[in-house]
Design a protein around this motif. Structure first.
Motif, PDB file in Angstrom:
ATOM      1  N   MET A   1     -23.717  -0.786 -35.123  1.00 50.05           N
ATOM      2  CA  MET A   1     -23.747  -2.234 -35.345  1.00 50.05           C
ATOM      3  C   MET A   1     -23.985  -2.496 -36.829  1.00 50.05           C
ATOM      4  SD  MET A   1     -23.400  -3.424 -32.259  1.00 50.05           S
ATOM      5  CE  MET A   1     -24.012  -5.089 -32.146  1.00 50.05           C
ATOM      6  N   PRO A   2     -23.677  -3.710 -37.312  1.00 47.74           N
ATOM      7  CA  PRO A   2     -23.946  -4.042 -38.711  1.00 47.74           C
ATOM      8  C   PRO A   2     -25.418  -3.877 -39.029  1.00 47.74           C
ATOM      9  CG  PRO A   2     -22.605  -5.727 -37.701  1.00 47.74           C
ATOM     10  CD  PRO A   2     -23.045  -4.810 -36.592  1.00 47.74           C
ATOM     11  N   LEU A   3     -25.674  -3.408 -40.230  1.00 49.42           N
ATOM     12  CA  LEU A   3     -27.049  -3.185 -40.646  1.00 49.42           C
ATOM     13  C   LEU A   3     -27.441  -4.117 -41.792  1.00 49.42           C
ATOM     14  CD1 LEU A   3     -29.608  -1.482 -40.367  1.00 49.42           C
ATOM     15  CD2 LEU A   3     -28.608   0.130 -41.982  1.00 49.42           C
ATOM     16  N   CYS A   4     -26.643  -4.116 -42.862  1.00 47.22           N
ATOM     17  CA  CYS A   4     -27.068  -4.854 -44.055  1.00 47.22           C
ATOM     18  C   CYS A   4     -26.534  -6.280 -44.112  1.00 47.22           C
ATOM     19  CB  CYS A   4     -26.645  -4.093 -45.306  1.00 47.22           C
ATOM     20  SG  CYS A   4     -24.866  -4.111 -45.599  1.00 47.22           S
ATOM     21  N   GLY A   5     -25.330  -6.507 -43.600  1.00 43.54           N
ATOM     22  CA  GLY A   5     -24.737  -7.843 -43.661  1.00 43.54           C
ATOM     23  C   GLY A   5     -24.310  -8.264 -45.057  1.00 43.54           C
ATOM     24  N   MET A   6     -24.236  -7.316 -45.989  1.00 41.76           N
ATOM     25  CA  MET A   6     -23.830  -7.674 -47.352  1.00 41.76           C
ATOM     26  C   MET A   6     -22.917  -6.627 -47.990  1.00 41.76           C
ATOM     27  SD  MET A   6     -27.448  -7.269 -49.246  1.00 41.76           S
ATOM     28  CE  MET A   6     -28.168  -5.680 -49.558  1.00 41.76           C
ATOM     29  N   GLY A   7     -22.199  -5.864 -47.177  1.00 40.46           N
ATOM     30  CA  GLY A   7     -21.161  -4.994 -47.703  1.00 40.46           C
ATOM     31  C   GLY A   7     -21.601  -3.652 -48.229  1.00 40.46           C
ATOM     32  N   VAL A   8     -22.811  -3.240 -47.954  1.00 37.56           N
ATOM     33  CA  VAL A   8     -23.333  -1.997 -48.523  1.00 37.56           C
ATOM     34  C   VAL A   8     -23.285  -0.822 -47.546  1.00 37.56           C
ATOM     35  CG1 VAL A   8     -25.387  -0.909 -49.526  1.00 37.56           C
ATOM     36  CG2 VAL A   8     -24.813  -3.268 -50.116  1.00 37.56           C
ATOM     37  N   CYS A   9     -23.628  -1.033 -46.282  1.00 32.10           N
ATOM     38  CA  CYS A   9     -23.843   0.097 -45.366  1.00 32.10           C
ATOM     39  C   CYS A   9     -22.568   0.611 -44.687  1.00 32.10           C
ATOM     40  CB  CYS A   9     -24.866  -0.285 -44.306  1.00 32.10           C
ATOM     41  SG  CYS A   9     -24.268  -1.469 -43.078  1.00 32.10           S
ATOM     42  N   PHE A  10     -21.538  -0.181 -44.619  1.00 34.36           N
ATOM     43  CA  PHE A  10     -20.263   0.184 -43.990  1.00 34.36           C
ATOM     44  C   PHE A  10     -20.391   0.427 -42.481  1.00 34.36           C
ATOM     45  CE2 PHE A  10     -17.102   0.743 -47.416  1.00 34.36           C
ATOM     46  CZ  PHE A  10     -17.920   0.500 -48.499  1.00 34.36           C
ATOM     47  N   GLU A  11     -21.440  -0.035 -41.865  1.00 36.30           N
ATOM     48  CA  GLU A  11     -21.607   0.139 -40.415  1.00 36.30           C
ATOM     49  C   GLU A  11     -20.749  -0.834 -39.617  1.00 36.30           C
ATOM     50  OE1 GLU A  11     -22.988   2.417 -38.791  1.00 36.30           O
ATOM     51  OE2 GLU A  11     -24.288   3.400 -40.238  1.00 36.30           O
ATOM     52  N   CYS A  12     -20.181  -1.827 -40.262  1.00 41.45           N
ATOM     53  CA  CYS A  12     -19.442  -2.878 -39.551  1.00 41.45           C
ATOM     54  C   CYS A  12     -17.933  -2.711 -39.674  1.00 41.45           C
ATOM     55  CB  CYS A  12     -19.850  -4.240 -40.095  1.00 41.45           C
ATOM     56  SG  CYS A  12     -19.426  -4.461 -41.835  1.00 41.45           S
ATOM     57  N   ARG A  13     -17.466  -1.508 -40.019  1.00 43.15           N
ATOM     58  CA  ARG A  13     -16.038  -1.313 -40.239  1.00 43.15           C
ATOM     59  C   ARG A  13     -15.219  -1.562 -38.977  1.00 43.15           C
ATOM     60  NH1 ARG A  13     -16.284   4.493 -42.377  1.00 43.15           N
ATOM     61  NH2 ARG A  13     -18.312   4.322 -41.383  1.00 43.15           N
TER      62      ARG A  13
ATOM     63  N   GLN B   1     -12.099  -2.157 -42.631  1.00 43.65           N
ATOM     64  CA  GLN B   1     -12.507  -3.420 -43.261  1.00 43.65           C
ATOM     65  C   GLN B   1     -13.956  -3.740 -42.885  1.00 43.65           C
ATOM     66  OE1 GLN B   1     -10.110  -5.086 -45.322  1.00 43.65           O
ATOM     67  NE2 GLN B   1      -9.348  -3.021 -44.960  1.00 43.65           N
ATOM     68  N   ARG B   2     -14.743  -4.138 -43.864  1.00 47.69           N
ATOM     69  CA  ARG B   2     -16.138  -4.490 -43.602  1.00 47.69           C
ATOM     70  C   ARG B   2     -16.204  -5.902 -43.030  1.00 47.69           C
ATOM     71  NH1 ARG B   2     -18.250  -3.267 -49.394  1.00 47.69           N
ATOM     72  NH2 ARG B   2     -16.117  -3.916 -49.752  1.00 47.69           N
ATOM     73  N   ALA B   3     -16.516  -5.981 -41.745  1.00 48.37           N
ATOM     74  CA  ALA B   3     -16.489  -7.257 -41.034  1.00 48.37           C
ATOM     75  C   ALA B   3     -17.469  -8.276 -41.599  1.00 48.37           C
ATOM     76  CB  ALA B   3     -16.783  -7.025 -39.546  1.00 48.37           C
ATOM     77  N   CYS B   4     -18.541  -7.808 -42.200  1.00 44.85           N
ATOM     78  CA  CYS B   4     -19.535  -8.757 -42.729  1.00 44.85           C
ATOM     79  C   CYS B   4     -19.057  -9.441 -44.000  1.00 44.85           C
ATOM     80  CB  CYS B   4     -20.867  -8.058 -42.968  1.00 44.85           C
ATOM     81  SG  CYS B   4     -20.853  -6.875 -44.340  1.00 44.85           S
ATOM     82  N   MET B   5     -18.014  -8.906 -44.623  1.00 49.30           N
ATOM     83  CA  MET B   5     -17.540  -9.438 -45.902  1.00 49.30           C
ATOM     84  C   MET B   5     -16.280 -10.289 -45.776  1.00 49.30           C
ATOM     85  SD  MET B   5     -19.842  -8.342 -47.866  1.00 49.30           S
ATOM     86  CE  MET B   5     -19.173  -8.728 -49.473  1.00 49.30           C
TER      87      MET B   5
HETATM   88  S1  FES Z   1     -23.118  -4.777 -42.252  1.00 48.26           S
HETATM   89 FE1  FES Z   1     -23.357  -3.425 -43.901  1.00 48.26          FE
HETATM   90  S2  FES Z   1     -21.398  -3.369 -44.817  1.00 48.26           S
HETATM   91 FE2  FES Z   1     -21.217  -4.812 -43.238  1.00 48.26          FE
END
Ligand code: FES
Length: 83
Positions: free
Chosen positions: A44-56, A65-69
């Motif tokens: 699942m998304p972790l950072c919500g700001m494009g850093v962790c890449f967990e939301c690909r 694609q980073r869904a949070c961005m």
């Molecule tokens: S939640 Fe971390 S990059 Fe999208």
């Protein structure tokens, strides 16, 4: 003032969300998860700001694609690899 709604699909499921919503927030409404780890765990998304890449996710055929961005757009086709 009326709210504008955006219509997209996530894993072929139709979804409508307010304009300005991120793809990550839209997917979260469906409780699907975002992707699987190499061991098969749902991520699942972790950072919500494009850093962790967990939301690909795959957006309009483009993988990784980073869904949070990414804000939702009409007729967007999102695919997640979860569950
Ligand atoms: S939640 Fe971390 S990059 Fe999208």
């Amino acid at each position: 003032m009326s709210r504008q709604w955006i219509h997209l699909t996530v894993n072929s499921r139709p979804l409508s969300v307010p304009a300005g919503t991120s793809v990550a927030a839209a997917i979260a409404r469906l409780d699907l998860g975002f992707r699987r780890s190499v061991r098969g765990q749902t991520r699942m998304p972790l950072c919500g700001m494009g850093v962790c890449f967990e939301c690909r996710v795959r957006i309009n055929g483009r993988p990784g694609q980073r869904a949070c961005m990414v804000p939702v757009t009409n007729d967007m086709c999102v695919e997640v690899d979860a569950r």
